[in-house]
Motif scaffolding. Sequence first.
Motif, PDB file in Angstrom:
ATOM      1  N   LEU A  15      -9.436 -11.702  -5.517  1.00 42.50           N
ATOM      2  CA  LEU A  15      -8.274 -12.354  -6.115  1.00 42.50           C
ATOM      3  C   LEU A  15      -8.112 -13.791  -5.637  1.00 42.50           C
ATOM      4  O   LEU A  15      -7.169 -14.469  -6.027  1.00 42.50           O
ATOM      5  N   LYS A  16      -9.017 -14.219  -4.749  1.00 46.00           N
ATOM      6  CA  LYS A  16      -9.012 -15.591  -4.220  1.00 46.00           C
ATOM      7  C   LYS A  16      -7.692 -15.936  -3.520  1.00 46.00           C
ATOM      8  O   LYS A  16      -7.148 -17.028  -3.678  1.00 46.00           O
ATOM      9  N   ILE A  17      -7.201 -14.972  -2.748  1.00 47.32           N
ATOM     10  CA  ILE A  17      -5.972 -15.174  -1.983  1.00 47.32           C
ATOM     11  C   ILE A  17      -6.351 -15.673  -0.594  1.00 47.32           C
ATOM     12  O   ILE A  17      -6.952 -14.951   0.195  1.00 47.32           O
ATOM     13  N   LYS A  18      -6.020 -16.898  -0.304  1.00 53.15           N
ATOM     14  CA  LYS A  18      -6.398 -17.514   0.966  1.00 53.15           C
ATOM     15  C   LYS A  18      -5.204 -17.686   1.897  1.00 53.15           C
ATOM     16  O   LYS A  18      -5.372 -17.773   3.111  1.00 53.15           O
ATOM     17  N   GLU A  19      -3.999 -17.758   1.341  1.00 58.50           N
ATOM     18  CA  GLU A  19      -2.814 -17.920   2.171  1.00 58.50           C
ATOM     19  C   GLU A  19      -2.476 -16.596   2.848  1.00 58.50           C
ATOM     20  O   GLU A  19      -2.702 -15.524   2.277  1.00 58.50           O
ATOM     21  N   PRO A  20      -1.950 -16.613   4.078  1.00 56.14           N
ATOM     22  CA  PRO A  20      -1.589 -15.360   4.759  1.00 56.14           C
ATOM     23  C   PRO A  20      -0.620 -14.530   3.916  1.00 56.14           C
ATOM     24  O   PRO A  20       0.351 -15.050   3.369  1.00 56.14           O
ATOM     25  N   ILE A  21      -0.896 -13.256   3.823  1.00 58.59           N
ATOM     26  CA  ILE A  21      -0.075 -12.353   3.018  1.00 58.59           C
ATOM     27  C   ILE A  21       0.999 -11.691   3.877  1.00 58.59           C
ATOM     28  O   ILE A  21       0.919 -11.657   5.106  1.00 58.59           O
ATOM     29  N   VAL A  22       2.010 -11.153   3.198  1.00 57.34           N
ATOM     30  CA  VAL A  22       2.964 -10.242   3.830  1.00 57.34           C
ATOM     31  C   VAL A  22       2.491  -8.837   3.455  1.00 57.34           C
ATOM     32  O   VAL A  22       2.470  -8.469   2.275  1.00 57.34           O
ATOM     33  N   LEU A  23       2.074  -8.071   4.456  1.00 53.76           N
ATOM     34  CA  LEU A  23       1.448  -6.773   4.235  1.00 53.76           C
ATOM     35  C   LEU A  23       2.488  -5.673   4.396  1.00 53.76           C
ATOM     36  O   LEU A  23       3.168  -5.602   5.425  1.00 53.76           O
ATOM     37  N   CYS A  24       2.602  -4.820   3.386  1.00 55.63           N
ATOM     38  CA  CYS A  24       3.651  -3.797   3.365  1.00 55.63           C
ATOM     39  C   CYS A  24       3.026  -2.437   3.079  1.00 55.63           C
ATOM     40  O   CYS A  24       2.104  -2.319   2.266  1.00 55.63           O
ATOM     41  N   GLY A  25       3.541  -1.399   3.737  1.00 54.14           N
ATOM     42  CA  GLY A  25       3.003  -0.069   3.499  1.00 54.14           C
ATOM     43  C   GLY A  25       3.989   1.016   3.862  1.00 54.14           C
ATOM     44  O   GLY A  25       4.863   0.827   4.702  1.00 54.14           O
ATOM     45  N   ARG A  26       3.839   2.150   3.206  1.00 49.10           N
ATOM     46  CA  ARG A  26       4.730   3.295   3.416  1.00 49.10           C
ATOM     47  C   ARG A  26       3.903   4.508   3.830  1.00 49.10           C
ATOM     48  O   ARG A  26       2.846   4.780   3.262  1.00 49.10           O
ATOM     49  N   SER A  27       4.380   5.234   4.859  1.00 52.27           N
ATOM     50  CA  SER A  27       3.719   6.455   5.326  1.00 52.27           C
ATOM     51  C   SER A  27       2.288   6.130   5.773  1.00 52.27           C
ATOM     52  O   SER A  27       2.094   5.318   6.666  1.00 52.27           O
ATOM     53  N   VAL A  28       1.270   6.716   5.128  1.00 49.59           N
ATOM     54  CA  VAL A  28      -0.111   6.396   5.482  1.00 49.59           C
ATOM     55  C   VAL A  28      -0.397   4.922   5.193  1.00 49.59           C
ATOM     56  O   VAL A  28      -1.185   4.279   5.898  1.00 49.59           O
ATOM     57  N   GLY A  29       0.265   4.375   4.177  1.00 46.74           N
ATOM     58  CA  GLY A  29       0.138   2.944   3.927  1.00 46.74           C
ATOM     59  C   GLY A  29       0.726   2.122   5.059  1.00 46.74           C
ATOM     60  O   GLY A  29       0.270   1.006   5.335  1.00 46.74           O
ATOM     61  N   GLY A  30       1.734   2.666   5.756  1.00 51.34           N
ATOM     62  CA  GLY A  30       2.262   2.005   6.944  1.00 51.34           C
ATOM     63  C   GLY A  30       1.259   2.032   8.081  1.00 51.34           C
ATOM     64  O   GLY A  30       1.094   1.052   8.813  1.00 51.34           O
ATOM     65  N   MET A  87       0.839  -1.198   0.000  1.00 53.20           N
ATOM     66  CA  MET A  87       0.000   0.000   0.000  1.00 53.20           C
ATOM     67  C   MET A  87       0.875   1.250   0.000  1.00 53.20           C
ATOM     68  O   MET A  87       1.869   1.324   0.725  1.00 53.20           O
ATOM     69  N   HIS A  88       0.498   2.213  -0.805  1.00 49.42           N
ATOM     70  CA  HIS A  88       1.271   3.448  -0.986  1.00 49.42           C
ATOM     71  C   HIS A  88       0.953   4.458   0.110  1.00 49.42           C
ATOM     72  O   HIS A  88       0.152   4.196   1.017  1.00 49.42           O
ATOM     73  N   GLY A  89       1.566   5.641   0.007  1.00 51.48           N
ATOM     74  CA  GLY A  89       1.295   6.738   0.926  1.00 51.48           C
ATOM     75  C   GLY A  89       0.177   7.631   0.413  1.00 51.48           C
ATOM     76  O   GLY A  89      -0.603   7.259  -0.471  1.00 51.48           O
ATOM     77  N   ASP A  90       0.115   8.847   0.951  1.00 51.55           N
ATOM     78  CA  ASP A  90      -1.010   9.745   0.689  1.00 51.55           C
ATOM     79  C   ASP A  90      -0.652  10.870  -0.279  1.00 51.55           C
ATOM     80  O   ASP A  90      -1.354  11.869  -0.353  1.00 51.55           O
ATOM     81  N   GLY A  91       0.445  10.729  -1.014  1.00 52.88           N
ATOM     82  CA  GLY A  91       0.854  11.778  -1.944  1.00 52.88           C
ATOM     83  C   GLY A  91      -0.101  11.927  -3.118  1.00 52.88           C
ATOM     84  O   GLY A  91      -0.842  11.001  -3.471  1.00 52.88           O
ATOM     85  N   LYS A  92      -0.074  13.094  -3.740  1.00 53.26           N
ATOM     86  CA  LYS A  92      -0.998  13.379  -4.841  1.00 53.26           C
ATOM     87  C   LYS A  92      -0.799  12.438  -6.015  1.00 53.26           C
ATOM     88  O   LYS A  92      -1.755  12.148  -6.751  1.00 53.26           O
ATOM     89  N   THR A  93       0.423  11.986  -6.257  1.00 57.30           N
ATOM     90  CA  THR A  93       0.695  11.115  -7.391  1.00 57.30           C
ATOM     91  C   THR A  93       0.826   9.651  -6.983  1.00 57.30           C
ATOM     92  O   THR A  93       1.278   8.822  -7.765  1.00 57.30           O
ATOM     93  N   SER A  94       0.434   9.323  -5.746  1.00 54.62           N
ATOM     94  CA  SER A  94       0.585   7.945  -5.265  1.00 54.62           C
ATOM     95  C   SER A  94      -0.331   6.989  -6.024  1.00 54.62           C
ATOM     96  O   SER A  94      -1.397   7.361  -6.499  1.00 54.62           O
ATOM     97  N   GLY A  95       0.119   5.754  -6.134  1.00 55.62           N
ATOM     98  CA  GLY A  95      -0.655   4.709  -6.801  1.00 55.62           C
ATOM     99  C   GLY A  95       0.125   3.410  -6.785  1.00 55.62           C
ATOM    100  O   GLY A  95       1.154   3.298  -6.100  1.00 55.62           O
ATOM    101  N   TRP A  96      -0.339   2.441  -7.540  1.00 54.05           N
ATOM    102  CA  TRP A  96       0.344   1.156  -7.560  1.00 54.05           C
ATOM    103  C   TRP A  96       1.805   1.311  -7.959  1.00 54.05           C
ATOM    104  O   TRP A  96       2.688   0.577  -7.502  1.00 54.05           O
TER     105      TRP A  96
END
Length: 283
Positions: free
Chosen positions: A131-146, A70-79
């Motif tokens: 997306l049918k993801i059933k296995e535990p994920i590794v969740l990553c985020g920066r700034s607000v995404g953190g 997950m990204h932060g809260d910047g105006k140009t943030s995205g995937w």
Amino acid sequence: MGKKGVGGMAKPRFKNQLAVYDPSRNSGYAFPWRNQPATYERRIYKVDTREGKVEIGDQGPPNARVLFFMHGDGKTSGWHSWEPVMTPLSNAGYRVITVSMPGYGNSEGTQRAFRSDFRMVATVDDLLNALKIKEPIVLCGRSVGGKSTFIYGAQSKPGRVAACVVTHPVVSTKAVVQKCGERHPTLMTWARDDCLGHPYYGPKGAAYIVGLTGCDLLSWSEMDYDHYSEFYNTTYCRRVLSFLRRLRIRPGQHPGPPGRAPPAGRHSRGTPHLPEGPEPHAS
């Protein structure tokens, strides 16, 4: 000398004077990492959620362990904010999913959905379910995404999250951060000379979060890199892969029994080659 930052300290700058990476603009900087050989093709598509169609980047084996960014809260943030990590981590065998949260990039909806705890958690659940993801994920985020990583890690159903990786996270509440740290092993990365408004030495900086969670900490220096994307493409990916190996969170496999991870620094065979980058200072 840069502008004055928190506490009167001079705010340093990267060697290349770029504030953001935005692939839709010609910044005049080559971004060498964009030419890395990729084992897996990257797909960009939209997924239906209760907030509307959300655009994601998806790279890696379809049935592999998912690293969800997950990204932060910047105006140009995205995937694309996490594009520098997609090829290195997918080449290592993981499935890397990066999200343009509602209202960001080409995603539908409103940005308020990302800032709302309830709506953010629901959106992530919608994406994982679609997306049918059933296995535990590794969740990553920066700034607000953190911040969102801490919140989702604290509130998610058991078995949803295997581990968390946060980068200069915005702090939600003490209770949320503590609960996430209690539930999931966590790695935090933070530049000691952060010039983007996330003070490493601030009252809710790196030491505060380490004290609440006991998380691993990767400290680094912005001035060691031409651009922040270089750090994510090199040092960040190496440390994340080392962290996951130590936890036995391998591509396509569940983590080993709690408390039985091998010592930090032990490398498994077949570690993929990653681009060289400056080594972070010891922290």
